[in-house]
Write an enzyme that holds these catalytic residues in place. Structure first.
Site, mmCIF file in Angstrom:
data_model
loop_
_atom_site.group_PDB
_atom_site.id
_atom_site.type_symbol
_atom_site.label_atom_id
_atom_site.label_comp_id
_atom_site.label_asym_id
_atom_site.label_seq_id
_atom_site.Cartn_x
_atom_site.Cartn_y
_atom_site.Cartn_z
ATOM 1 N N LYS A 75 33.606 49.856 36.231
ATOM 2 C CA LYS A 75 33.146 48.543 35.743
ATOM 3 C C LYS A 75 33.934 48.216 34.472
ATOM 4 O O LYS A 75 35.156 48.073 34.534
ATOM 5 C CB LYS A 75 31.627 48.573 35.554
ATOM 6 N N ARG B 235 36.771 53.595 41.739
ATOM 7 C CA ARG B 235 35.372 53.737 42.157
ATOM 8 C C ARG B 235 34.995 55.200 42.045
ATOM 9 O O ARG B 235 35.516 56.036 42.780
ATOM 10 C CB ARG B 235 35.194 53.291 43.616
HETATM 11 N N1 DSN Z 1 26.121 47.472 42.315
HETATM 12 C C1 DSN Z 1 26.178 47.659 40.889
HETATM 13 C C2 DSN Z 1 26.195 46.376 40.162
HETATM 14 O O1 DSN Z 1 26.717 45.410 40.710
HETATM 15 O O2 DSN Z 1 25.717 46.306 39.049
HETATM 16 C C3 DSN Z 1 25.077 48.527 40.439
HETATM 17 O O3 DSN Z 1 24.788 49.460 41.393
#
Ligand code: DSN
Length: 418
Positions: free
Chosen positions: A231, A237
């Site tokens: 993120k 990933r």
């Molecule tokens: N799928 C992730 C998100 O979009 O925040 C969390 O699992």
């Protein structure tokens, strides 16, 4: 064209190659505002696509169940060393396949089925694996869920303390997937200490902000810290678990052999690359730019009369209740996607609508900041968002916005596309 180039794939399987190219183009042309997504560097892509995918290595460095670990051991040790250095943690496990398995390892390490666990309710901004009912964590454990205050949209620490005192959970999770405000790790630690619980901070969304100094760190407050790597941290990933020295062994045992078999070594190598990038001082500038962009986008949305959960943001994430604009979250997200702006529909706290058609849309600025967009672009993005939502039924209007979006994004390079 996808970068690295994919001539062998194109020759061997043109059907898949065409789809890979189409996805690269799609990512290039859109304003990608899904709060959990980003663009990894070409170096991370190369590591992910390497021959390390061919190797099995159950166990840990120096203690494997397969021979031939001359290269995999140093790769994993490199990733661990960089994770520890980046976050200042005593211990790192870089093997969890993704965020949910990382969180399951916390249960495996510190709870028995039926034990009490406490986490933030999914509709309030938590995660499925923090004890939500449909998840194994809600079915197999006695889950106690806290939420946010209705007036402020901010986590209700009085409720957390009262529930913890009454229910005595063995583990308390803090963090989640739709939390636009700073997480008060010291306050959670005080509550966890009082009731003798392990505090597990799930920093999946904000790991890159923490690494870059744009959000306070849970290290020294939470004994266990779980995170995905893809993120705001901008890696492949995957996931990691950081712990203090006292909780290291239990977590390692829970990941392997408790839950998983062989780690995904190509991912481990790519995590090492991403952590190396995050150790560079430029990553701090990136993390702060992500937050500045989110603040600017939030301000521009407020100017247009949008209703934001908690009134704004401290991090990369904005949760918008779009029902005030006369549309639900799902049709809004679909209209935005057609208009070249990618987001996901999301419940908002105390949502009167159903999870599959909730009131909210969740936005995040990690990916557009990687592309080089700045606060100056945010009023334009807010204008497109409002225009698309108001024109949700008008496909021609949405296509016109998509063309404007693609025009803007054409000026901002994307790693993975040349
Ligand atoms: N799928 C992730 C998100 O979009 O925040 C969390 O699992």
């Amino acid at each position: 064209m996808h970068e690295p180039a994919i001539p062998s794939l194109t020759g061997a399987d043109p059907e898949v190659a065409r789809l890979v190219q189409a996805e690269a183009r799609r990512q290039f042309e859109k304003v990608r505002l899904i709060a959990s997504e980003n663009y990894v560097s070409t170096a991370v892509l190369e590591a992910t696509g390497s021959v390390l995918t061919n190797k099995y290595s159950e166990g840990y460095a120096g203690r494997r169940y397969y021979e031939g670990q001359q290269v995999v051991d140093p790769v994993e040790e490199l990733a661990i060393g960089r994770a520890k250095a980046l976050f200042g943690a005593d211990h790192a496990n870089v093997q969890p396949y993704s965020g949910s398995p990382a969180n399951l390892a916390v249960y495996m390490a510190f709870l028995d089925p039926g034990d009490a666990v406490m986490g933030m309710a999914l509709p309030a901004g938590g995660h499925l694996t923090h004890g939500w009912g449909v998840s194994a964590t809600g079915k197999w454990f006695r889950s106690v869920q806290y939420g946010v205050r209705k007036e402020t949209g901010v986590v209700d620490l009085d409720q957390v303390r009262d529930l913890a005192r009454a229910e005595r959970p063995k583990v308390i999770f803090c963090g989640g997937t739709a939390i636009p405000r700073t997480i008060d790790f010291p306050a959670f630690a005080e509550i966890a200490n009082e009731v003798g619980a392990v505090l597990a901070a799930d920093i999946a969304h904000i790991a890159g902000l923490i690494a870059g100094g744009a959000h306070p760190s849970p290290v020294g407050h939470a004994q266990v810290i779980t995170t995905t790597t893809h993120k705001t941290l901008r890696g492949p990933r995957g996931a990691m678990i950081l712990t203090d020295a006292a909780h290291a062994k239990a977590i390692d045992k829970a990941v392997f052999p408790g839950l998983q078999g062989g780690p995904h070594n190509h991912t481990t190598a790519a995590i090492a690359v991403a952590l190396g990038e995050a150790l560079d001082p430029s990553f701090g500038l990136y993390a702060h730019a992500v937050v500045q962009n989110a603040r600017s986008l939030a301000a521009a949305l407020l100017d247009r009369g949008f209703d934001l959960v908690s009134g704004g943001t401290d991090n990369h994430l904005i949760l918008v209740d779009v029902t005030g604009k006369g549309v639900g979250g799902k049709p809004a997200a679909k209209a935005l996607d057609r208009a070249g702006i990618e987001a996901n529909y999301n419940t908002v706290p105390f949502d009167p609508r159903k999870p599959f058609d909730p009131s909210g849309v969740r936005l995040g600025t990690a990916a557009i900041t990687t592309r080089g967009l700045t606060p100056d672009h945010m009023p334009q993005i807010a204008e497109w968002i409002e225009r698309a939502i108001l024109a949700a039924q008008d496909e021609q209007a949405l296509d016109r916005i998509a063309a404007e979006v693609a025009d803007l994004m054409a000026g901002y390079p994307m790693p993975g596309w040349a």
